[in-house]
Structures are given as structure tokens and as C-alpha cells.
Design a protein around this motif. Sequence first.
Motif, PDB file in Angstrom:
ATOM      1  N   UNK A   1      30.111-124.853  78.143  1.00 53.42           N
ATOM      2  CA  UNK A   1      29.919-125.911  79.126  1.00 53.42           C
ATOM      3  C   UNK A   1      31.213-126.188  79.872  1.00 53.42           C
ATOM      4  N   UNK A   2      32.308-126.369  79.112  1.00 44.94           N
ATOM      5  CA  UNK A   2      33.597-126.695  79.727  1.00 44.94           C
ATOM      6  C   UNK A   2      34.064-125.595  80.663  1.00 44.94           C
ATOM      7  N   UNK A   3      33.980-124.336  80.209  1.00 40.31           N
ATOM      8  CA  UNK A   3      34.439-123.212  81.029  1.00 40.31           C
ATOM      9  C   UNK A   3      33.533-122.990  82.236  1.00 40.31           C
ATOM     10  N   UNK A   4      32.221-123.107  82.024  1.00 36.34           N
ATOM     11  CA  UNK A   4      31.291-122.923  83.134  1.00 36.34           C
ATOM     12  C   UNK A   4      31.491-123.971  84.211  1.00 36.34           C
ATOM     13  N   UNK A   5      31.649-125.225  83.788  1.00 37.20           N
ATOM     14  CA  UNK A   5      31.874-126.315  84.741  1.00 37.20           C
ATOM     15  C   UNK A   5      33.207-126.144  85.464  1.00 37.20           C
ATOM     16  N   UNK A   6      34.233-125.714  84.708  1.00 38.34           N
ATOM     17  CA  UNK A   6      35.543-125.487  85.303  1.00 38.34           C
ATOM     18  C   UNK A   6      35.493-124.377  86.355  1.00 38.34           C
ATOM     19  N   UNK A   7      34.824-123.294  86.024  1.00 38.55           N
ATOM     20  CA  UNK A   7      34.722-122.176  86.987  1.00 38.55           C
ATOM     21  C   UNK A   7      33.917-122.587  88.225  1.00 38.55           C
ATOM     22  N   UNK A   8      32.906-123.427  88.007  1.00 42.23           N
ATOM     23  CA  UNK A   8      32.121-123.906  89.147  1.00 42.23           C
ATOM     24  C   UNK A   8      32.980-124.784  90.052  1.00 42.23           C
TER      25      UNK A   8
ATOM     26  N   UNK B   1      35.926-122.770  91.998  1.00 41.94           N
ATOM     27  CA  UNK B   1      35.661-121.543  92.738  1.00 41.94           C
ATOM     28  C   UNK B   1      36.392-121.495  94.078  1.00 41.94           C
ATOM     29  N   UNK B   2      36.624-122.650  94.718  1.00 45.12           N
ATOM     30  CA  UNK B   2      37.367-122.662  95.972  1.00 45.12           C
ATOM     31  C   UNK B   2      38.851-122.399  95.737  1.00 45.12           C
ATOM     32  N   UNK B   3      39.395-122.946  94.646  1.00 44.36           N
ATOM     33  CA  UNK B   3      40.802-122.723  94.311  1.00 44.36           C
ATOM     34  C   UNK B   3      41.025-121.280  93.864  1.00 44.36           C
ATOM     35  N   UNK B   4      40.128-120.775  93.007  1.00 46.97           N
ATOM     36  CA  UNK B   4      40.271-119.413  92.497  1.00 46.97           C
ATOM     37  C   UNK B   4      40.219-118.379  93.616  1.00 46.97           C
ATOM     38  N   UNK B   5      39.495-118.694  94.681  1.00 39.95           N
ATOM     39  CA  UNK B   5      39.391-117.762  95.802  1.00 39.95           C
ATOM     40  C   UNK B   5      40.711-117.623  96.563  1.00 39.95           C
ATOM     41  N   UNK B   6      41.626-118.566  96.371  1.00 39.99           N
ATOM     42  CA  UNK B   6      42.911-118.544  97.078  1.00 39.99           C
ATOM     43  C   UNK B   6      44.062-118.097  96.184  1.00 39.99           C
ATOM     44  N   UNK B   7      43.766-117.803  94.931  1.00 34.94           N
ATOM     45  CA  UNK B   7      44.794-117.406  93.971  1.00 34.94           C
ATOM     46  C   UNK B   7      44.671-115.905  93.699  1.00 34.94           C
ATOM     47  N   UNK B   8      45.694-115.121  93.986  1.00 35.90           N
ATOM     48  CA  UNK B   8      45.622-113.668  93.754  1.00 35.90           C
ATOM     49  C   UNK B   8      45.295-113.305  92.302  1.00 35.90           C
ATOM     50  N   UNK B   9      45.696-114.138  91.348  1.00 35.60           N
ATOM     51  CA  UNK B   9      45.441-113.855  89.938  1.00 35.60           C
ATOM     52  C   UNK B   9      43.972-114.032  89.568  1.00 35.60           C
ATOM     53  N   UNK B  10      43.234-114.873  90.321  1.00 37.90           N
ATOM     54  CA  UNK B  10      41.857-115.207  89.944  1.00 37.90           C
ATOM     55  C   UNK B  10      40.819-114.784  90.976  1.00 37.90           C
TER      56      UNK B  10
END
Length: 291
Positions: free
Chosen positions: A62-69, A72-81
Motif C-alpha cells: 500500500x505504502x509503495x503503491x501510493x508513493x509511486x502513484x 509519478x510526476x516527480x519520477x518522470x523528471x529524475x534520471x534515476x527513476x
Amino acid sequence: MNNIIKKLNDFNELVMFKHSIFSLPFIFIAMVVSSGQVNGSAWFGMKLFVLGIFAALTARNFAMGFNRYMDRDIDALNPRTINRPNVDGRISASQMLVFTLANALGFIFVAYFINDLALQLSIPILIIIGSYSYFKRFSYLAHIILGISLALAPIAGVVAVSETIPFWSIALSIGVMFWVAGFDLLYSLQDIDVDKELGLHSIPSKFGAEKTMKISKIFHMLTIAFWLLFAITSGSSYFAYLAVIISALMLSYEHYLVNKDFRKIDRAFFTVNGYLGIIFLILIIIDNIFV
């Protein structure tokens, strides 16, 4: 069939199931110690063993799924993610929400079958572990919130066995909080430039790498202090103290790796901390069976 396997692999990559190794040992440490005190035996029964595993996994998913949801906008701007499944389209936003909701309901369902106190605490626990996703948007204390999220595992373990929250379990949990926050600080050093660029709040982006490493060391010294307090107040014996000593040595080695080479952060984060929890659990089991 191949599509199902591929989708399962995508969800595995999304939440990194193997990283459950960080929370699982400490829920069972609390269960073993509590069972020894309440039942006179380290074994708390197959029912609680199975329910404990499902509780830990559904809470973490739950925690990881909610975090990834949420990220998703931040991860799209990070080369690592940028290649994560929540960014590259392999898992849609709606699929993440369904996954997150299913695990939240699963956690509450498992808590119902454990005991009344576990059920009463289930929703507050979900709120706490879900709040981590928001904190880095406005507070550099997000590392502490992540630590608190994993620190709830020992509390859940002792509640499952005894429906109480004794002092030793609080000491164990506070130690887990500082342990997780400390290694999250080291892991966050990888994103220090991205956090500054995106205006995200983290201790590395606010205080810099050198001070972050010092704060991490302080957190891990507090970890050992509270785990020592756990060993004392739980009435544990030699092997529990050995677990604390080995943990101190492993955390020292973790800082040695990162100090020597920032590229060793993954090794320090995943390998050292993963083994730490397993070794701690094994020694606590031995302590409660043979001493």
C-alpha cells in the motif's frame, strides 16, 4: 499467460517486493519476544505467522503503491527513476490506484483476523505510512516519516501477540525509526541535485552532503542506543546484546562504504541493511529459545 507474468514483473519492479526484508524481520522480532513473555515460548503459532507476513506485505505494498502513484510526476523528471513502471506507461495510474486500494483493504482484512486492537489501529497505520508521499513536498522531515512508517512494524507485531504495547517494543520501534531514517538520508544523497532543481524538501538538499552524512551517523548512534534499551527492558539475554553489537558494526561498515565511495550507496542501502535485519532476527530467536 506471458502478459500476466509480465504485468506481475512490472508490479514487482514498482514496489520492489524484495525490499520487504527491511520490515519483516522486526515485526517477527517483536512477535518472538512478546510470545516468549506471554506464552513462555518463542513460537507464536502458524496463524499469527501467516497473518504477520500478509500484514507486513499488504501494508508495505500500500505504502509503495501510493508513493509511486503520488510521485509519478516527480519520477518522470529524475534520471534515476525515469524508467520506473509508474513513469514509462507499463502500469497506468488507475492500475496503481486499484493495487493500492486492494492492499489497503487487504491489510484491514488481515488486522480483523488478528485481534480487536490490531483492527482499531489498522486505518491510523495506513494514514501514517501513506503520509510519507506528501512530506517531501513541504518538509525535509520526510525521512523521519519514512522511519516512523517502518517503525510501526514492531508495534504491529507485539499487538498481534499480546494486544498491548509494552515499553520495550516502543524502544525497539524508535530504534527502527532512526535506523531507516539514517539509511534513507544516505540513499537520498543520490537525488540531492534533482531535489534542489525541483524544489523538493530533503535533508541533503537543505543541509548538503557533508552535514547529511553527519546527521545519518547521529541517527544510527541513536538506533544502537534504543536497541540497547530494548534489550535491557525486554529482559533479553546474551544473544540480544550480541545482535545490538553486530548491528553497530554493520552500520559503521555502511558509513565506511558511503564515505569511501558514493557509488557504493546501493550496496550500503540494500545489502548491509538487509542482512542486518535478518541477523538481528536470528539472534533474537536464539536468545528466546536457548537462553
